[in-house]
Design a protein around this motif. Structure first.
Motif, PDB file in Angstrom:
ATOM      1  N   GLY A 172      11.530 -20.065  15.794  1.00 27.01           N
ATOM      2  CA  GLY A 172      10.455 -19.949  16.772  1.00 27.01           C
ATOM      3  C   GLY A 172      10.973 -20.062  18.187  1.00 27.01           C
ATOM      4  N   ARG A 173      11.844 -21.048  18.399  1.00 24.04           N
ATOM      5  CA  ARG A 173      12.338 -21.263  19.765  1.00 24.04           C
ATOM      6  C   ARG A 173      13.164 -20.091  20.247  1.00 24.04           C
ATOM      7  NH1 ARG A 173      15.797 -25.791  19.353  1.00 24.04           N
ATOM      8  NH2 ARG A 173      15.065 -25.894  17.220  1.00 24.04           N
ATOM      9  N   LYS A 174      13.985 -19.550  19.354  1.00 26.55           N
ATOM     10  CA  LYS A 174      14.934 -18.554  19.854  1.00 26.55           C
ATOM     11  C   LYS A 174      14.261 -17.216  20.107  1.00 26.55           C
ATOM     12  CE  LYS A 174      16.975 -16.237  15.894  1.00 26.55           C
ATOM     13  NZ  LYS A 174      18.160 -16.032  15.103  1.00 26.55           N
ATOM     14  N   HIS A 175      13.149 -16.945  19.438  1.00 27.31           N
ATOM     15  CA  HIS A 175      12.514 -15.649  19.652  1.00 27.31           C
ATOM     16  C   HIS A 175      11.402 -15.709  20.698  1.00 27.31           C
ATOM     17  CE1 HIS A 175      14.696 -13.274  16.882  1.00 27.31           C
ATOM     18  NE2 HIS A 175      14.491 -14.094  15.895  1.00 27.31           N
ATOM     19  N   LEU A 197      22.794 -17.136  23.396  1.00 28.18           N
ATOM     20  CA  LEU A 197      21.960 -18.342  23.489  1.00 28.18           C
ATOM     21  C   LEU A 197      21.074 -18.475  22.260  1.00 28.18           C
ATOM     22  CD1 LEU A 197      21.036 -20.717  25.211  1.00 28.18           C
ATOM     23  CD2 LEU A 197      19.365 -19.239  26.243  1.00 28.18           C
ATOM     24  N   GLN A 198      20.578 -17.330  21.749  1.00 27.53           N
ATOM     25  CA  GLN A 198      19.740 -17.375  20.546  1.00 27.53           C
ATOM     26  C   GLN A 198      20.539 -17.913  19.363  1.00 27.53           C
ATOM     27  OE1 GLN A 198      18.099 -13.456  20.029  1.00 27.53           O
ATOM     28  NE2 GLN A 198      16.284 -13.986  21.222  1.00 27.53           N
ATOM     29  N   LYS A 199      21.803 -17.467  19.256  1.00 25.00           N
ATOM     30  CA  LYS A 199      22.635 -17.989  18.169  1.00 25.00           C
ATOM     31  C   LYS A 199      22.810 -19.496  18.309  1.00 25.00           C
ATOM     32  CE  LYS A 199      25.366 -13.886  17.283  1.00 25.00           C
ATOM     33  NZ  LYS A 199      26.540 -13.185  17.805  1.00 25.00           N
ATOM     34  N   LYS A 200      23.023 -19.928  19.536  1.00 28.02           N
ATOM     35  CA  LYS A 200      23.218 -21.357  19.787  1.00 28.02           C
ATOM     36  C   LYS A 200      21.971 -22.145  19.408  1.00 28.02           C
ATOM     37  CE  LYS A 200      24.520 -24.458  23.470  1.00 28.02           C
ATOM     38  NZ  LYS A 200      25.046 -24.610  24.809  1.00 28.02           N
ATOM     39  N   ILE A 201      20.794 -21.601  19.753  1.00 30.44           N
ATOM     40  CA  ILE A 201      19.545 -22.308  19.441  1.00 30.44           C
ATOM     41  C   ILE A 201      19.346 -22.383  17.932  1.00 30.44           C
ATOM     42  CG2 ILE A 201      17.052 -22.158  19.644  1.00 30.44           C
ATOM     43  CD1 ILE A 201      17.516 -20.851  22.363  1.00 30.44           C
TER      44      ILE A 201
END
Lengths: 179, 158, 385
Positions: free
Chosen positions: B23-26, B146-150
């Motif tokens: 949810g956070r990354k998208h 950043l999405q991968k990191k999240i």
């Protein structure tokens, strides 16, 4: 045809003190060099006298004059403040130059004559530390109000930190340098 | 091994953690915050060629509703206090992308008296994006990074 | 007791449906906006990004719930729920079908107008309690705007009520018919004006572009919701998109024949025992189609027009819409006195207006296809990229 030079000669004639001199006479923008105490008289004439009709103040710029000596150290020669005026009548541009001493440079303000002068004066004050006497609002214009020093002075030393933020960053490449 | 020690690696917790991360990354809404020329590239990235909204990143006007702040441009000392205030006003969890050489380390203005030598001296940075200025594709890649990191964050398993 | 349980269950179903619809509409709006700006829009989560609103929701739940130190905490907390409740309550008397409605109120339209202005209390409270100048300005603007635009909206409704002789939504729908000739929008010139008045005023009441000055990003940071984060902000968000459905449904009911499917509606009203389940479902779908068409029109307007200034907004309301509304409500009375229903003149006027509408739509379609051909933009005709 240079409209500006006759105007400048007229201004030189009308000044009460006769110490002023014209420099760069054959350039597009001739400069009248006057004493610091005469600045208000000269600018008042330019602004009010219909013969000059200089209704527009282009800019006020400041300069810190230095000379590099033989041993590489700097010889501080004081400040120079340049007022550039334009006329909407014939688009002539003339300039008035004032030299100020190195210690405590100060000059009378002209922001009661030209409203736009205030920001220019604030800028010169902000970066060079020239004090404009009787100015309506002489604060720093670009740097933070709690800034120490005037950065465009040649002898300006950068602070090690500002409000807890270091002003330098270690060079990462230094750590992997091969001697 | 007690239950509480084992909880962080519990299958249920792990799966819920992944869902929350998904949810956070998208939905990384970014703050409309541009400082210098990099912000022009930031605007391009929101435009048709490299559409940031494909990844669910919409621009927001207020720090309270944004999850991501992209420091796009040269940060001066005068702006530094404002940036810190904006960052503190953002609601957790919040992320920072430092975009361009100037915000990474001072860059071109390394020797200038008024430029902060790197935003990481003020706020924590998640992704550094080199370039002067970086192309929109580079900003997209930093967002994907950043999405991968999240996704790999341990939100519940701290 | 059993009634109470029914009420509870139905309101829960409505609430979930409204929240789901509003959520999907946020995704739909972002996609449409993307297409209108030659972008793509969210397409990464789920098929064509359909799960985008769920990702937003999951993120919203995780966000820190910030209540500013100087805010009035209690009012700050309840304001989003008040707004959402105001939008939700307007759904009560709207007939999605002959039987698919929560409560058949005799004062249906009156009730909807009252509830629509109830939203403004939530916005004002939210704006004031945030203790933020942008929020306060946004709240004040939204109050001024909503209260002003109540009057044109009410005048538009007034004309409909005169035409149908009732405030009950079922009777208003029944007074119209299935075919476009019977719809109020093409009935006579004054009802056409009423439709425009009501639609424009609804846009203003729903804070939609070009009337979205309460949350104008370029002037106020984000208006009344500047200080809201996480889930509380999402409630504002859902209320705004839920309001779209309400506007679309109201316009459909009052001017576009509601869910009238052929002639079944008129038959089903006097004899509920006839069990027209097939027609009920078809009517429901037909109603939803019309509703979402108007939702699309509103989104379309949003991404086409720039924002008005506050003085222009007030000018449009008080100098143009209110006088036009007053004149048309006088006109409709005179019209109804001199030209009885189904007289020759009435039929000629209806047919003329309907064909004008049809010609406009066909000409628009022709222009669109011509432009697509000229620009060779085949990609823009395909909604899924």
């Amino acid at each position: 045809m240079n409209f500006a030079l006759p105007l400048l000669e007229k201004l030189k004639q009308e000044m009460t003190s006769k110490t002023s001199e014209i420099i760069q006479a054959d350039s597009k923008m001739p400069i009248l060099k006057i004493e610091a105490k005469d600045i208000r008289e000269a600018v008042k004439k330019l602004h009010d006298d219909p013969a000059f009709d200089m209704k527009y103040l282009n800019c006020i710029s400041g300069l810190h004059l230095t000379q590099t000596k033989e041993d590489g150290t700097l010889d501080l020669l004081g400040f120079e403040v340049l007022y550039v005026f334009s006329s909407a009548r014939d688009f002539s541009t003339i300039a008035v130059r004032v030299d100020l001493p190195e210690k405590n440079p100060a000059i009378d303000t002209i922001d009661d004559l030209y409203g736009s002068a205030n920001w220019f004066e604030r800028e010169v004050y902000d970066l060079l530390g020239v004090n404009f006497i009787n100015s309506s609002d002489l604060r720093r214009i670009m740097l933070p109000q709690d800034w120490e020093g005037h950065p465009l002075r040649k002898d300006y030393k950068e602070q090690a930190s500002y409000n807890g933020m270091p002003t330098t960053r270690p060079n990462e490449m230094e750590s992997i340098r091969i001697e | 091994m007690s239950f509480y020690q084992e909880l962080p690696e519990n299958i249920l917790v792990t799966n819920i953690d992944q869902l929350l991360g998904w949810g956070r990354k998208h939905s990384l809404w970014y703050l409309m915050f541009g400082l210098a020329c990099c912000s022009i590239e930031l605007m391009h990235t929101g435009g048709p060629r490299a559409d940031l909204e494909r990844f669910g990143s919409a621009p927001r006007g207020t720090p309270r509703q944004s999850d991501l702040i992209i420091i796009a441009g040269t940060l001066t000392y005068k702006m530094a206090s404002r940036l810190k205030l904006l960052y503190e006003q953002m609601a957790e969890p919040r992320y920072v992308i430092s975009m361009g050489s100037c915000s990474n380390c001072g860059g071109l203005f390394d020797k200038a008296y008024s430029v902060v030598k790197g935003v990481d001296q003020i706020i924590p940075v998640d992704v550094y994006l080199p370039g002067c200025p970086p192309r929109p594709e580079a900003l997209l890649e930093s967002l994907i990074f950043l999405q991968k990191k999240i996704q790999n964050e341990k939100f519940l398993r701290k | 007791m059993i009634n109470l349980i029914y009420m509870f269950v139905f309101s829960l179903v409505y609430l979930l449906l409204l929240a789901l619809t509003a959520g999907i509409l946020t995704y739909v709006e972002r996609r449409i906006a993307g297409r209108m700006q030659s972008r793509i829009g969210p397409n990464r989560v789920g098929i064509q990004g359909i799960l985008q609103f769920i990702a937003d929701l999951i993120k919203g739940v995780q966000k820190e719930d910030i209540i500013p130190a100087d805010a009035y905490a209690f009012l700050f907390k309840i304001a989003p729920y008040l707004v959402f409740m105001g939008v939700f309550l307007t759904l009560v008397p709207i007939p999605f079908g002959a039987y698919t409605l929560m409560e058949d109120l005799d004062v249906g339209i009156y009730y909807v107008l009252a509830m629509a202005s109830y939203v403004v209390i939530g916005l004002m409270i939210g704006g004031w309690a945030s203790n933020n100048k942008w929020s306060l300005l946004g709240g004040m603007r939204s109050a001024a705007q909503k209260i002003s635009y109540e009057i044109p909206a009410a005048l538009g409704v007034f004309i409909v009520v005169i035409m149908s002789g009732s405030m009950n939504f079922q009777k208003i729908v029944a007074a119209q018919g299935a075919s476009p000739v019977d719809w109020f929008v093409f009935r006579n010139p004054f009802t056409f004006i009423a439709f425009n008045l009501f639609f424009i005023a609804s846009l203003a009441e729903g804070n939609r572009v070009p009337f979205d000055i309460p949350e104008a990003e370029s002037e106020l940071v984000s208006g009344y919701n500047t200080e809201y984060s996480g889930m509380r902000f999402l409630f504002f968000f859902l209320a705004e998109w839920g309001n779209l459905v309400v506007i679309g449904a109201l316009v459909t009911c009052m001017f576009f024949g509601g869910g009238s499917f052929w002639y079944e509606w008129k038959i089903s009203i006097p004899a509920p025992g006839r069990d027209p389940i097939v027609f009920e479902v078809l009517g429901f779908l037909w109603f939803l189609f019309k509703t979402f068409f108007f939702v699309f029109v509103i989104i379309w307007i949003r991404w086409t027009l720039p924002r008005l200034r506050i003085d222009q907004l007030m000018d449009i309301c008080w100098k143009y819409m209110v006088p036009i509304g007053l004149i048309s409500s006088l006109g409709i009375v005179i019209w109804m006195y001199f030209i009885p229903e189904n007289s020759t003149i009435d039929r000629i006027v209806r047919l003329t207006l309907t064909s004008l509408g049809a010609i406009t739509v066909l000409y628009f379609k022709y222009r669109v296809y011509k432009n697509l051909k000229i620009t060779k933009a085949t990609i823009y005709a395909n909604p899924f990229v």
